[in-house]
Design a protein around this motif. Structure first.
Motif, short mmCIF file in Angstrom:
data_model
loop_
_atom_site.label_atom_id
_atom_site.label_comp_id
_atom_site.label_asym_id
_atom_site.label_seq_id
_atom_site.Cartn_x
_atom_site.Cartn_y
_atom_site.Cartn_z
N MET A 50 0.81 -1.23 0.00
CA MET A 50 0.00 0.00 0.00
C MET A 50 0.84 1.28 0.00
N SER A 72 -4.38 0.52 -1.38
CA SER A 72 -4.54 -0.59 -0.44
C SER A 72 -4.27 -0.19 1.00
N ASP A 84 -6.15 0.67 3.14
CA ASP A 84 -7.16 0.09 4.04
C ASP A 84 -6.56 -0.99 4.93
N SER A 124 -5.72 -7.30 1.19
CA SER A 124 -6.89 -6.98 0.38
C SER A 124 -7.70 -8.24 0.11
N ASP A 153 -10.07 -3.72 2.17
CA ASP A 153 -9.78 -3.11 0.87
C ASP A 153 -10.64 -3.72 -0.24
#
Length: 229
Positions: free
Chosen positions: A86, A102, A104, A185, A209
């Motif tokens: 990410m 990414s 998240d 993810s 994600d």
């Protein structure tokens, strides 16, 4: 390097370029019909793979295997493992990392820690030689999100999913950690779990994600779009 280059020949954009070049070569050789067919096939492939309908179908087929779970409903584990992917690197002149889509994964990992799902967070991600590793960049962001540094362990040598699992195994064994919450993810979870389980790690998926979101269907979903590609 090969793991980054080889997919180019099977991803839509790489295939389209190959088909177009083939069309040019076939045309130069006098195979006009084959050349036209090759170019038409390239255009068709590019169009279909650039639509939101195609993108959502493919991503959904992966994400649906690991539907969202409320953080409070996840079980307690020995550690939270957050896989890299990410950060894009350090922004010149700032010392701060640039975060990708990414990110998240970091927010989800921080939530798991703050709800006391595990006492440790293991950050996994290497970097180009001579540059700051992704694990270190992730640690900086997690610290801002309230995760104390003494609760983090870093693995900063791996460059792909397989190496994530192989390199983290000695850390788990040294710390006596058996059960981990794996944060990555949703579309990447199936591959990540396959690697970790093959190494004998007890994994609890904590997917995040999600790319396929609720939206009103539209005819625009059938038009080419760079993000969908």
């Amino acid at each position: 390097m090969l793991t980054k280059l080889l997919p180019l020949v099977i991803y839509p954009l790489g295939l389209v370029i190959i088909l177009c070049l083939s069309g040019v070569l076939l045309g130069l050789k006098g195979f006009k019909r084959c050349a036209i067919l090759s170019v038409l096939l390239a255009v068709g492939l590019l169009w279909v793979s650039s639509t939101a309908v195609c993108a959502d179908f493919i991503l959904g087929s992966l994400e649906n295997k690991y539907p969202p779970v409320v953080v409070e409903d996840l079980p307690v584990a020995d550690a939270i493992v957050i896989l890299g992917g990410m950060t894009r690197g350090v922004v010149p002149g700032t010392g701060s990392s640039d975060l990708g889509g990414s990110v998240d994964r970091l927010f989800h990992g921080a939530r798991l820690y703050r709800t006391k799902k595990a006492p440790l967070v293991i950050l996994v991600g290497g970097g180009v030689h001579g540059h700051v590793s992704e694990a270190e960049l992730m640690a900086e962001v997690l610290a801002v999100l309230g995760v104390p540094r003494n609760a983090m362990l870093l693995e900063s040598r791996s460059r792909n999913t397989y190496q994530n699992g192989v390199n983290i195994l000695p850390i788990l064994q040294a710390q006596g950690l058996d059960r981990v919450l794996l944060v990555t993810s949703a579309s990447h979870m199936k591959r990540a779990i396959a690697v970790f389980e093959a190494l004998g790690v007890d994994v609890i998926p904590a997917a995040t994600d999600y790319q396929v979101v609720e939206k009103v269907p539209s005819c625009l979903d059938w038009l080419p779009d760079a993000e969908s590609l």
